[in-house]
Design a protein around this motif. Structure first.
Motif, PDB file in Angstrom:
ATOM      1  N   ARG A  38     -12.830 -16.141   8.013  1.00 32.19           N
ATOM      2  CA  ARG A  38     -12.376 -14.801   8.395  1.00 32.19           C
ATOM      3  C   ARG A  38     -10.851 -14.713   8.377  1.00 32.19           C
ATOM      4  NH1 ARG A  38     -16.684 -14.867  12.468  1.00 32.19           N
ATOM      5  NH2 ARG A  38     -18.260 -13.296  11.927  1.00 32.19           N
ATOM      6  N   TYR A  39     -10.218 -15.718   8.914  1.00 32.36           N
ATOM      7  CA  TYR A  39      -8.746 -15.736   8.927  1.00 32.36           C
ATOM      8  C   TYR A  39      -8.192 -15.759   7.498  1.00 32.36           C
ATOM      9  CZ  TYR A  39      -3.960 -17.423   9.474  1.00 32.36           C
ATOM     10  OH  TYR A  39      -2.601 -17.552   9.394  1.00 32.36           O
ATOM     11  N   THR A  40      -8.813 -16.567   6.656  1.00 26.21           N
ATOM     12  CA  THR A  40      -8.337 -16.717   5.274  1.00 26.21           C
ATOM     13  C   THR A  40      -8.458 -15.416   4.494  1.00 26.21           C
ATOM     14  OG1 THR A  40      -8.941 -19.061   5.231  1.00 26.21           O
ATOM     15  CG2 THR A  40      -8.662 -17.964   3.107  1.00 26.21           C
ATOM     16  N   VAL A  41      -9.626 -14.775   4.544  1.00 27.70           N
ATOM     17  CA  VAL A  41      -9.816 -13.548   3.760  1.00 27.70           C
ATOM     18  C   VAL A  41      -8.933 -12.425   4.291  1.00 27.70           C
ATOM     19  CG1 VAL A  41     -12.170 -14.187   3.098  1.00 27.70           C
ATOM     20  CG2 VAL A  41     -11.818 -12.761   5.125  1.00 27.70           C
ATOM     21  N   GLY A  42      -8.743 -12.370   5.603  1.00 29.62           N
ATOM     22  CA  GLY A  42      -7.878 -11.338   6.173  1.00 29.62           C
ATOM     23  C   GLY A  42      -6.434 -11.527   5.753  1.00 29.62           C
ATOM     24  N   THR A  43      -5.979 -12.766   5.785  1.00 31.24           N
ATOM     25  CA  THR A  43      -4.599 -13.079   5.390  1.00 31.24           C
ATOM     26  C   THR A  43      -4.390 -12.813   3.903  1.00 31.24           C
ATOM     27  OG1 THR A  43      -4.428 -14.786   7.102  1.00 31.24           O
ATOM     28  CG2 THR A  43      -2.843 -14.883   5.299  1.00 31.24           C
ATOM     29  N   ASN A  44      -5.344 -13.234   3.078  1.00 30.86           N
ATOM     30  CA  ASN A  44      -5.228 -13.024   1.634  1.00 30.86           C
ATOM     31  C   ASN A  44      -5.183 -11.542   1.282  1.00 30.86           C
ATOM     32  OD1 ASN A  44      -5.264 -15.758   1.218  1.00 30.86           O
ATOM     33  ND2 ASN A  44      -7.399 -15.864   0.598  1.00 30.86           N
ATOM     34  N   ALA A  45      -5.979 -10.735   1.965  1.00 28.93           N
ATOM     35  CA  ALA A  45      -6.012  -9.296   1.689  1.00 28.93           C
ATOM     36  C   ALA A  45      -4.665  -8.659   1.958  1.00 28.93           C
ATOM     37  CB  ALA A  45      -7.096  -8.628   2.532  1.00 28.93           C
ATOM     38  N   ILE A  46      -3.976  -9.130   2.965  1.00 31.32           N
ATOM     39  CA  ILE A  46      -2.664  -8.571   3.313  1.00 31.32           C
ATOM     40  C   ILE A  46      -1.591  -9.046   2.341  1.00 31.32           C
ATOM     41  CG2 ILE A  46      -0.828  -8.637   5.061  1.00 31.32           C
ATOM     42  CD1 ILE A  46      -3.055  -8.690   7.175  1.00 31.32           C
ATOM     43  N   GLU A  47      -1.663 -10.311   1.936  1.00 28.41           N
ATOM     44  CA  GLU A  47      -0.600 -10.896   1.116  1.00 28.41           C
ATOM     45  C   GLU A  47      -0.555 -10.360  -0.300  1.00 28.41           C
ATOM     46  OE1 GLU A  47      -1.077 -15.108   1.385  1.00 28.41           O
ATOM     47  OE2 GLU A  47      -0.018 -15.228   3.316  1.00 28.41           O
ATOM     48  N   VAL A  48      -1.580  -9.648  -0.737  1.00 28.12           N
ATOM     49  CA  VAL A  48      -1.571  -9.096  -2.086  1.00 28.12           C
ATOM     50  C   VAL A  48      -0.678  -7.847  -2.166  1.00 28.12           C
ATOM     51  CG1 VAL A  48      -3.534  -7.503  -1.924  1.00 28.12           C
ATOM     52  CG2 VAL A  48      -3.085  -8.698  -4.077  1.00 28.12           C
ATOM     53  N   PHE A  49      -0.173  -7.388  -1.017  1.00 30.21           N
ATOM     54  CA  PHE A  49       0.708  -6.216  -0.973  1.00 30.21           C
ATOM     55  C   PHE A  49       2.132  -6.643  -0.637  1.00 30.21           C
ATOM     56  CE2 PHE A  49      -3.523  -4.699  -0.097  1.00 30.21           C
ATOM     57  CZ  PHE A  49      -3.604  -3.496  -0.786  1.00 30.21           C
ATOM     58  N   ASP A  50       3.102  -5.973  -1.258  1.00 32.72           N
ATOM     59  CA  ASP A  50       4.514  -6.252  -0.973  1.00 32.72           C
ATOM     60  C   ASP A  50       4.951  -5.607   0.339  1.00 32.72           C
ATOM     61  OD1 ASP A  50       4.871  -7.714  -3.326  1.00 32.72           O
ATOM     62  OD2 ASP A  50       5.278  -5.892  -4.482  1.00 32.72           O
ATOM     63  N   GLU A  51       4.492  -4.377   0.570  1.00 30.87           N
ATOM     64  CA  GLU A  51       4.868  -3.654   1.777  1.00 30.87           C
ATOM     65  C   GLU A  51       3.653  -2.921   2.336  1.00 30.87           C
ATOM     66  OE1 GLU A  51       8.085  -1.018   1.086  1.00 30.87           O
ATOM     67  OE2 GLU A  51       9.503  -2.586   0.505  1.00 30.87           O
ATOM     68  N   LEU A  52       3.560  -2.881   3.659  1.00 30.61           N
ATOM     69  CA  LEU A  52       2.470  -2.181   4.322  1.00 30.61           C
ATOM     70  C   LEU A  52       2.989  -1.520   5.596  1.00 30.61           C
ATOM     71  CD1 LEU A  52      -0.347  -4.902   4.145  1.00 30.61           C
ATOM     72  CD2 LEU A  52      -0.377  -2.712   2.917  1.00 30.61           C
ATOM     73  N   THR A  53       2.447  -0.364   5.914  1.00 29.49           N
ATOM     74  CA  THR A  53       2.726   0.231   7.210  1.00 29.49           C
ATOM     75  C   THR A  53       1.852  -0.494   8.240  1.00 29.49           C
ATOM     76  OG1 THR A  53       0.964   1.893   7.050  1.00 29.49           O
ATOM     77  CG2 THR A  53       3.111   2.463   6.092  1.00 29.49           C
ATOM     78  N   SER A  54       2.119  -0.266   9.496  1.00 29.53           N
ATOM     79  CA  SER A  54       1.315  -0.911  10.534  1.00 29.53           C
ATOM     80  C   SER A  54      -0.138  -0.461  10.459  1.00 29.53           C
ATOM     81  CB  SER A  54       1.900  -0.595  11.914  1.00 29.53           C
ATOM     82  OG  SER A  54       1.950   0.807  12.139  1.00 29.53           O
ATOM     83  N   GLU A  55      -0.357   0.826  10.107  1.00 30.87           N
ATOM     84  CA  GLU A  55      -1.721   1.340   9.990  1.00 30.87           C
ATOM     85  C   GLU A  55      -2.453   0.703   8.819  1.00 30.87           C
ATOM     86  OE1 GLU A  55       0.969   3.176  10.256  1.00 30.87           O
ATOM     87  OE2 GLU A  55       0.742   4.226  12.192  1.00 30.87           O
ATOM     88  N   GLN A  56      -1.757   0.543   7.696  1.00 25.75           N
ATOM     89  CA  GLN A  56      -2.371  -0.075   6.525  1.00 25.75           C
ATOM     90  C   GLN A  56      -2.702  -1.545   6.785  1.00 25.75           C
ATOM     91  OE1 GLN A  56       0.741   0.751   3.729  1.00 25.75           O
ATOM     92  NE2 GLN A  56      -0.017   2.815   3.246  1.00 25.75           N
ATOM     93  N   LYS A  57      -1.794  -2.237   7.448  1.00 24.77           N
ATOM     94  CA  LYS A  57      -2.025  -3.638   7.779  1.00 24.77           C
ATOM     95  C   LYS A  57      -3.227  -3.779   8.707  1.00 24.77           C
ATOM     96  CE  LYS A  57       0.244  -7.759   9.634  1.00 24.77           C
ATOM     97  NZ  LYS A  57       1.475  -8.311  10.256  1.00 24.77           N
TER      98      LYS A  57
END
Length: 213
Positions: A38-57
């Motif tokens: 769970r930690y891995t897939v959540g982290t990977n999903a976020i790292e594919v983006f350069d910038e995110l708002t708090s809501e998007q994250k």
């Protein structure tokens, strides 16, 4: 109203992470292993983006919170609303991109799922030519070349998946305008399969930008 922020290739990457989680939920009972996945897939999903708002994250972090495959699938369905579609393009715009192509056969623009399109492509079977339209920094550009079916499966250089391949050969201008060179790559024969699989645009853009220099 949701503001789209996910490109097709990013969605495909998240989908792969989600599938990994689904397989784990179906086959693993060890809570420590589940927590790690769970930690891995959540982290990977976020790292594919350069910038995110708090809501998007926060939205992406939710991927790591689900307990059943059904909930993961519902989450993926929810993400569809956040997809950034490939820009709408008209037949006239496409024709201008390929001025040297006589009797250019156009794709059925009304049947295309733009939300799940990273690059627009179609094959003219009669001439064995592959046409590609890409959007970069608000502008369209197109390349064309001969595609020869290999009649075997292999590694597509664009989507990095095991697919039915063709050899795509594109003529490019050399240093002299009167001379041409060529670049080639093994790519999918199936237009939809490539767009549904591509999760990294690095090699796609490298090839396309080399072809239009």
């Amino acid at each position: 109203m949701q503001t789209p922020f996910i490109h097709n290739h990013q969605f495909n990457y998240i989908h792969k992470q989600a599938n990994f989680l689904i397989k784990t939920l179906r086959s693993v009972v060890d809570p420590k292993v589940l927590e790690t996945v769970r930690y891995t897939v959540g982290t990977n999903a976020i790292e594919v983006f350069d910038e995110l708002t708090s809501e998007q994250k926060h939205l992406l972090e939710r991927l790591s919170t689900f307990d059943t495959p059904h909930d993961v699938q519902l989450y993926l369905n929810e993400l569809e609303a956040y997809l950034i579609p490939f820009p709408q393009i008209s037949a006239k715009q496409i024709q201008k991109l390929f001025p040297k192509a006589k009797k250019l056969k156009l794709p059925d623009l009304e049947s295309i799922n733009y939300a799940h399109t990273t690059y627009l492509r179609w094959i003219d079977i009669a001439t064995s030519r592959l046409f590609i339209v890409y959007s970069h920094e608000g502008k369209f550009f197109g390349i064309e070349g001969r595609i020869t079916a290999t009649n075997k499966k292999g590694y597509c250089m664009f989507c990095h998946r095991h697919q039915e391949l063709g050899f795509f050969n594109v003529k490019t201008k050399s240093h002299s305008p009167d001379h041409f060179s060529a670049i080639g790559q093994y790519v999918c024969m199936d237009n939809d399969a490539c767009n549904h699989s591509i999760s990294d645009i690095t090699m796609l853009e490298k090839f396309l930008f080399s072809a239009v220099k």
